[in-house]
Structures are given as structure tokens and as C-alpha cells.
Design a protein around this motif. Structure first.
Motif, PDB file in Angstrom:
ATOM      1  N   ILE A   1       0.854  -1.191   0.000  1.00  0.00           N
ATOM      2  CA  ILE A   1       0.000   0.000   0.000  1.00  0.00           C
ATOM      3  C   ILE A   1       0.888   1.238   0.000  1.00  0.00           C
ATOM      4  CG2 ILE A   1      -0.215   0.087   2.537  1.00  0.00           C
ATOM      5  CD1 ILE A   1      -3.233   0.808   1.969  1.00  0.00           C
ATOM      6  N   GLN A   2       0.486   2.254  -0.760  1.00  0.00           N
ATOM      7  CA  GLN A   2       1.321   3.451  -0.864  1.00  0.00           C
ATOM      8  C   GLN A   2       1.101   4.406   0.303  1.00  0.00           C
ATOM      9  OE1 GLN A   2       1.966   5.293  -4.688  1.00  0.00           O
ATOM     10  NE2 GLN A   2       0.402   3.951  -5.552  1.00  0.00           N
ATOM     11  N   PRO A   3       2.194   4.928   0.866  1.00  0.00           N
ATOM     12  CA  PRO A   3       2.067   5.918   1.939  1.00  0.00           C
ATOM     13  C   PRO A   3       1.885   7.312   1.346  1.00  0.00           C
ATOM     14  CG  PRO A   3       4.376   5.361   1.633  1.00  0.00           C
ATOM     15  CD  PRO A   3       3.602   4.564   0.625  1.00  0.00           C
TER      16      PRO A   3
ATOM     17  N   VAL B   1      -5.482  -7.728  -3.513  1.00  0.00           N
ATOM     18  CA  VAL B   1      -5.550  -6.313  -3.919  1.00  0.00           C
ATOM     19  C   VAL B   1      -6.990  -5.941  -4.250  1.00  0.00           C
ATOM     20  CG1 VAL B   1      -3.222  -5.982  -4.890  1.00  0.00           C
ATOM     21  CG2 VAL B   1      -4.994  -7.061  -6.278  1.00  0.00           C
ATOM     22  N   GLY B   2      -7.229  -4.655  -4.443  1.00  0.00           N
ATOM     23  CA  GLY B   2      -8.502  -4.185  -4.985  1.00  0.00           C
ATOM     24  C   GLY B   2      -8.490  -4.387  -6.499  1.00  0.00           C
ATOM     25  N   ASP B   3      -9.670  -4.234  -7.071  1.00  0.00           N
ATOM     26  CA  ASP B   3      -9.862  -4.500  -8.488  1.00  0.00           C
ATOM     27  C   ASP B   3      -8.941  -3.672  -9.404  1.00  0.00           C
ATOM     28  OD1 ASP B   3     -11.703  -5.732 -10.495  1.00  0.00           O
ATOM     29  OD2 ASP B   3     -12.001  -3.603 -10.963  1.00  0.00           O
ATOM     30  N   ASP B   4      -8.586  -2.456  -8.962  1.00  0.00           N
ATOM     31  CA  ASP B   4      -7.772  -1.575  -9.822  1.00  0.00           C
ATOM     32  C   ASP B   4      -6.360  -2.100 -10.083  1.00  0.00           C
ATOM     33  OD1 ASP B   4      -7.010  -1.195  -7.180  1.00  0.00           O
ATOM     34  OD2 ASP B   4      -6.590   0.925  -7.424  1.00  0.00           O
ATOM     35  N   GLN B   5      -5.920  -3.103  -9.328  1.00  0.00           N
ATOM     36  CA  GLN B   5      -4.551  -3.614  -9.506  1.00  0.00           C
ATOM     37  C   GLN B   5      -4.457  -4.869 -10.376  1.00  0.00           C
ATOM     38  OE1 GLN B   5      -1.812  -1.924  -8.512  1.00  0.00           O
ATOM     39  NE2 GLN B   5      -3.379  -0.393  -8.068  1.00  0.00           N
TER      40      GLN B   5
ATOM     41  N   ARG C   1     -14.104  -2.557  -5.494  1.00  0.00           N
ATOM     42  CA  ARG C   1     -13.887  -1.256  -6.124  1.00  0.00           C
ATOM     43  C   ARG C   1     -14.885  -0.273  -5.511  1.00  0.00           C
ATOM     44  NH1 ARG C   1     -11.222   0.069 -10.647  1.00  0.00           N
ATOM     45  NH2 ARG C   1     -11.842   1.968 -11.694  1.00  0.00           N
ATOM     46  N   VAL C   2     -14.458   0.388  -4.461  1.00  0.00           N
ATOM     47  CA  VAL C   2     -15.328   1.355  -3.781  1.00  0.00           C
ATOM     48  C   VAL C   2     -15.251   2.673  -4.545  1.00  0.00           C
ATOM     49  CG1 VAL C   2     -15.715   2.606  -1.619  1.00  0.00           C
ATOM     50  CG2 VAL C   2     -14.962   0.220  -1.556  1.00  0.00           C
ATOM     51  N   MET C   3     -16.406   3.250  -4.818  1.00  0.00           N
ATOM     52  CA  MET C   3     -16.436   4.458  -5.636  1.00  0.00           C
ATOM     53  C   MET C   3     -16.536   5.710  -4.766  1.00  0.00           C
ATOM     54  SD  MET C   3     -16.115   2.713  -8.295  1.00  0.00           S
ATOM     55  CE  MET C   3     -16.252   3.767  -9.738  1.00  0.00           C
TER      56      MET C   3
ATOM     57  N   LYS D   1     -13.396   6.151  -8.834  1.00  0.00           N
ATOM     58  CA  LYS D   1     -13.123   5.342  -7.645  1.00  0.00           C
ATOM     59  C   LYS D   1     -12.740   6.237  -6.467  1.00  0.00           C
ATOM     60  CE  LYS D   1      -8.381   4.123  -8.345  1.00  0.00           C
ATOM     61  NZ  LYS D   1      -7.249   3.290  -8.386  1.00  0.00           N
ATOM     62  N   MET D   2     -13.035   5.752  -5.277  1.00  0.00           N
ATOM     63  CA  MET D   2     -12.649   6.477  -4.062  1.00  0.00           C
ATOM     64  C   MET D   2     -11.137   6.517  -4.037  1.00  0.00           C
ATOM     65  SD  MET D   2     -13.674   5.704  -0.071  1.00  0.00           S
ATOM     66  CE  MET D   2     -15.403   6.088  -0.225  1.00  0.00           C
ATOM     67  N   SER D   3     -10.562   7.709  -3.876  1.00  0.00           N
ATOM     68  CA  SER D   3      -9.106   7.784  -3.971  1.00  0.00           C
ATOM     69  C   SER D   3      -8.524   8.767  -2.960  1.00  0.00           C
ATOM     70  CB  SER D   3      -8.709   8.128  -5.413  1.00  0.00           C
ATOM     71  OG  SER D   3      -8.017   9.347  -5.467  1.00  0.00           O
ATOM     72  N   LYS D   4      -7.259   8.482  -2.599  1.00  0.00           N
ATOM     73  CA  LYS D   4      -6.575   9.322  -1.619  1.00  0.00           C
ATOM     74  C   LYS D   4      -6.393  10.733  -2.132  1.00  0.00           C
ATOM     75  CE  LYS D   4      -3.619   5.547  -0.026  1.00  0.00           C
ATOM     76  NZ  LYS D   4      -2.422   4.822  -0.453  1.00  0.00           N
ATOM     77  N   SER D   5      -6.319  10.862  -3.456  1.00  0.00           N
ATOM     78  CA  SER D   5      -5.918  12.155  -4.008  1.00  0.00           C
ATOM     79  C   SER D   5      -7.101  12.987  -4.481  1.00  0.00           C
ATOM     80  CB  SER D   5      -4.933  11.926  -5.155  1.00  0.00           C
ATOM     81  OG  SER D   5      -5.511  11.049  -6.095  1.00  0.00           O
TER      82      SER D   5
HETATM   83  P1  AMP Z   1      -3.160   2.409  -3.016  1.00  0.00           P
HETATM   84  O1  AMP Z   1      -3.972   3.362  -2.194  1.00  0.00           O
HETATM   85  O2  AMP Z   1      -3.224   2.758  -4.466  1.00  0.00           O
HETATM   86  O3  AMP Z   1      -1.789   2.174  -2.503  1.00  0.00           O
HETATM   87  O4  AMP Z   1      -3.901   1.011  -2.894  1.00  0.00           O
HETATM   88  C1  AMP Z   1      -3.704   0.090  -1.836  1.00  0.00           C
HETATM   89  C2  AMP Z   1      -4.680  -1.046  -1.957  1.00  0.00           C
HETATM   90  O5  AMP Z   1      -6.031  -0.572  -1.819  1.00  0.00           O
HETATM   91  C3  AMP Z   1      -4.647  -1.760  -3.314  1.00  0.00           C
HETATM   92  O6  AMP Z   1      -4.836  -3.144  -3.116  1.00  0.00           O
HETATM   93  C4  AMP Z   1      -5.803  -1.173  -4.060  1.00  0.00           C
HETATM   94  O7  AMP Z   1      -6.320  -2.052  -5.040  1.00  0.00           O
HETATM   95  C5  AMP Z   1      -6.800  -0.950  -2.938  1.00  0.00           C
HETATM   96  N1  AMP Z   1      -7.714   0.147  -3.272  1.00  0.00           N
HETATM   97  C6  AMP Z   1      -7.373   1.451  -3.482  1.00  0.00           C
HETATM   98  N2  AMP Z   1      -8.462   2.178  -3.772  1.00  0.00           N
HETATM   99  C7  AMP Z   1      -9.523   1.333  -3.736  1.00  0.00           C
HETATM  100  C8  AMP Z   1     -10.938   1.482  -3.932  1.00  0.00           C
HETATM  101  N3  AMP Z   1     -11.480   2.676  -4.217  1.00  0.00           N
HETATM  102  N4  AMP Z   1     -11.720   0.381  -3.818  1.00  0.00           N
HETATM  103  C9  AMP Z   1     -11.186  -0.822  -3.513  1.00  0.00           C
HETATM  104  N5  AMP Z   1      -9.872  -1.038  -3.321  1.00  0.00           N
HETATM  105  C10 AMP Z   1      -9.040   0.023  -3.421  1.00  0.00           C
END
Ligand code: AMP
Ligand code: TRP
Length: 332
Positions: A8-10, A144-148, A184-186, A194-198
Motif C-alpha cells: 500500500i502506498q504511503p 488487492v482491490g480491483d484496480d490492480q 472497487r469502492v467508488m 473510484k474512491m481515492s486518496k488524491s
Molecule cells: P493504493 O492506495 O493505491 O496504494 O492502494 C492500496 C490497496 O487498496 C490496493 O490493493 C488497491 O487495489 C486498494 N484500493 C485502493 N483504492 C480502492 C478502492 N477505491 N476500492 C477498492 N480497493 C481500493
């Protein structure tokens, strides 16, 4: 032998998508597999990061994983940059992966945006580093989540190509583990993103650091439509925002999406959202408070990472050495 690796990315703002798509599954897999979990700081700098933020986010991500139930004694938890084998293996994979393969990666296209020329070279070869993370441990399963998914297909391609180029059966074919009702949480503001950190809007996501009030507020304000909740999966799937919230409810309550939907069929969003908020708060509150406790003791978090890195290195180093021998690198 079965071995799990995931990362997981910090990069701040760990959210409900990370939790349901990845972290919660990581915790559950600990009973069955030998698990290696990594806070991937080398990946994080593929986009600009302030050094102070990177340090804080690395500790925060580690604290969240511990708070969520990762057992760093039985399993391994560390930050990527402490084990140099990742970077060394990644160079070899830079010379295995073809540009054509990397050009297909949708995450690069999304993250680089329109101005591709100014993206870092690291962002482009990021999937090779991810393959190195996994294969340096000969991991067999990757939750992992679906995006990977696409990155894991590339990992398989790299492993297969390396094995056949050198005529060896060195790297295993990794299996993605993508499971649960919320892979894949939106975004809470837009059911097509998709729900995202950024995401610029904090209302788009539920952070693992959010208070109960924040969570209730965000769920109350989550975008929905005026119709009552549907009673068939097909009707649910035609309404992305409703589908997303139902998926979250199902995952948090360990129900199938079908069962969760039946429970609310014909009801208004307002009552569904109230139950969802209560459930989300109940599920996340213990993690949030444990995370706060851990963040007050950075020395402990750093010690966990140091210990994990030493144990990770002991697995990675011999596999890197074998790989270097196969490639033909001389060493004393
Ligand atoms: P990341 O935040 O990109 O480092 O993702 C870390 C892990 O969380 C990975 O396995 C991603 O596939 C998962 N992940 C990130 N965003 C989502 C999301 N919106 N829904 C489901 N899984 C997620
Ligand atoms: N690329 C993953 C993400 O953005 C993080 C990651 C890095 C990873 N290395 C990994 C995931 C190895 C699984 C296995 O979410």
C-alpha cells in the motif's frame, strides 16, 4: 508453499476503499498464509512527495495496518525502501518488460493525465517495481482491490518471460486475490470515479482517521438519486451511487450484495444511510482510536518496520542472488 505479498502506498488519506478492497482482506488471510505486507515508499515517490509528508504517511499507513489487525510478529510488515532487493530486482525487470506492455497500463494513463511528457520515468516503470516486490519473495498470492488486476497480469507476463528467456522455472505464476463485495469502492460524490486518496474533495471518501461525526456527515451527504432502493441486482447496478453504498453496506456487514439489497428494498435512502453510517462508525471507530494511540508512539512504529525489514531482507536476498546468478552477474 503459499505466500502472500501485498503493498500500500504511503500517500496519505487511507480510506474505506483501501480498507474494504485490501486491508481487511489482508487481515483475514493471516490465518491461512504466510503474509508479507509492505508500505511501498519507493512507489510513492513516482509522484512528488514532500519528505516530511512521506515520513509521516509511512508511519500512518503502518499504524493503520497494525490497528486494523495485521500481526507484525507472526507475519512481516515493513517499508519497501529498507530492503534494497526490491530496487535491484526492479532493474532486472526493467530489462524484461517490453514498452508495449507498459503502454497498455491504464493506471499510468490516469495518473500521468494529459501532460504525459512531464510524468516521471518512475511512474512509467512502476508496474515493473510492483512485479519485483512480489517476485523477490516468490509470493504466490496477492490480495488487492480491483484496480490492480492489470498490474498483476503484467507481473505474470514478466515472470513467464523471464523464465522462458533463461530456460528456468524460477518465478511462480502469482494469483490475484480480489474478493468481497467492495473490490472497487467508488467516490461518495461521483459513482463513476473510484474512491481515492488524491481526490480534491474530502467528501468523496471516508478516511480511516475520520471522526464518527465526519463519517455520519459524509454518508448523509453522499450523492444518491430520488428513487427508493431497488429489489433486483440489475436495477441496483443501473444506479452506480446506490450500488456503491449497497456494496459498502454488504461488505461491512459480511452479507452478500443480494441479501443487503433485500433488506432495504423499497425503502428510502434516508433510513438506509442512517444504518449505513452507524455500521461504518462501529466498524471503523476501534481502528481509528488504535491508530491514534500508535501514532503517539512513532518510536514503536519505526521499530516494527525495522524488525519487519530485517526479516523481509532475509527472504528476499537469497532469491535476488539466485536471480542474479541466472542472469549472469558475477559476484565474489
Ligand atoms: P493504493 O492506495 O493505491 O496504494 O492502494 C492500496 C490497496 O487498496 C490496493 O490493493 C488497491 O487495489 C486498494 N484500493 C485502493 N483504492 C480502492 C478502492 N477505491 N476500492 C477498492 N480497493 C481500493
Ligand atoms: N500498486 C499498488 C497500488 O497502488 C501498491 C503495490 C505496490 C502493490 N507493490 C505491490 C500491491 C505489490 C500488491 C503487490 O495499490
Amino acid at each position: 508453499m503459499k505466500r502472500i505479498f501485498s503493498g500500500i502506498q504511503p500517500t496519505g488519506n487511507l480510506h474505506l476503499g483501501n480498507y474494504l478492497g485490501a486491508i481487511r482482506n489482508w487481515v483475514r488471510l493471516q490465518g491461512e498464509f504466510e503474509c508479507i505486507y509492505c508500505v511501498v515508499d519507493l512507489h510513492a515517490i513516482t509522484m512528488p512527495q514532500k519528505p516530511e509528508d512521506l515520513r509521516r504517511h509511512t508511519r500512518e499507513a503502518t499504524a493503520s495496518l497494525l490497528a486494523a489487525g495485521i500481526d507484525a510478529k507472526t507475519h512481516i510488515l515493513f517499508n519497501q525502501s529498507q530492503v534494497s532487493a526490491h530496487a535491484e530486482m526492479a532493474w532486472i525487470f526493467n530489462c524484461v518488460a517490453r514498452l508495449g506492455w507498459l503502454n497498455r497500463m491504464t493506471q499510468f494513463k490516469d495518473k500521468a493525465g494529459k501532460n504525459r511528457d512531464s510524468a516521471s520515468a518512475g511512474l512509467y516503470v512502476y508496474p515493473n517495481l510492483m512485479a519485483a516486490d512480489i517476485l523477490t519473495y516468490k509470493a504466490t498470492h496477492v490480495p488487492v482491490g480491483d484496480d490492480q488486476k492489470q498490474h498483476l497480469e503484467l507481473t505474470r507476463e514478466i515472470a513467464g518471460s523471464f523464465n522462458s528467456a533463461y530456460g528456468v522455472e524460477h518465478f511462480p505464476m502469482v494469483e490475484p486475490l480480489i474478493f468481497g463485495e467492495a473490490t472497487r469502492v467508488m467516490s461518495l460524490r461521483d459513482g463513476s470515479k473510484k474512491m481515492s486518496k488524491s481526490d480534491a474533495s474530502d467528501y468523496s471518501r471516508i478516511n480511516l482517521t475520520d471522526s464518527a461525526d465526519d463519517i455520519a456527515q459524509k454518508i448523509r451527504k453522499a450523492r444518491t438519486d430520488p428513487e427508493p432502493l431497488p429489489d433486483t441486482i440489475a436495477a441496483l447496478e443501473a444506479r452506480p451511487e446506490a450500488d456503491n453504498l449497497m456494496g459498502i453496506f454488504a461488505a461491512l456487514s459480511d452479507l452478500s450484495r443480494e441479501a443487503a439489497m433485500q433488506r432495504f428494498a423499497g425503502k428510502q435512502f434516508s433510513s438506509f444511510k442512517e444504518e449505513l453510517a452507524a455500521l461504518a462508525i462501529d466498524s471503523l471507530a476501534p481502528i481509528t482510536s488504535e491508530m491514534r494511540r500508535l501514532m503517539a508512539d512513532p518510536g514503536h512504529v519505526d521499530a516494527v518496520l525495522r524488525d519487519g525489514a530485517a526479516r523481509a531482507d532475509a527472504i528476499a536476498r537469497p532469491i535476488l542472488r539466485q536471480t542474479q546468478d541466472i542472469v549472469g552477474f558475477l559476484r565474489p
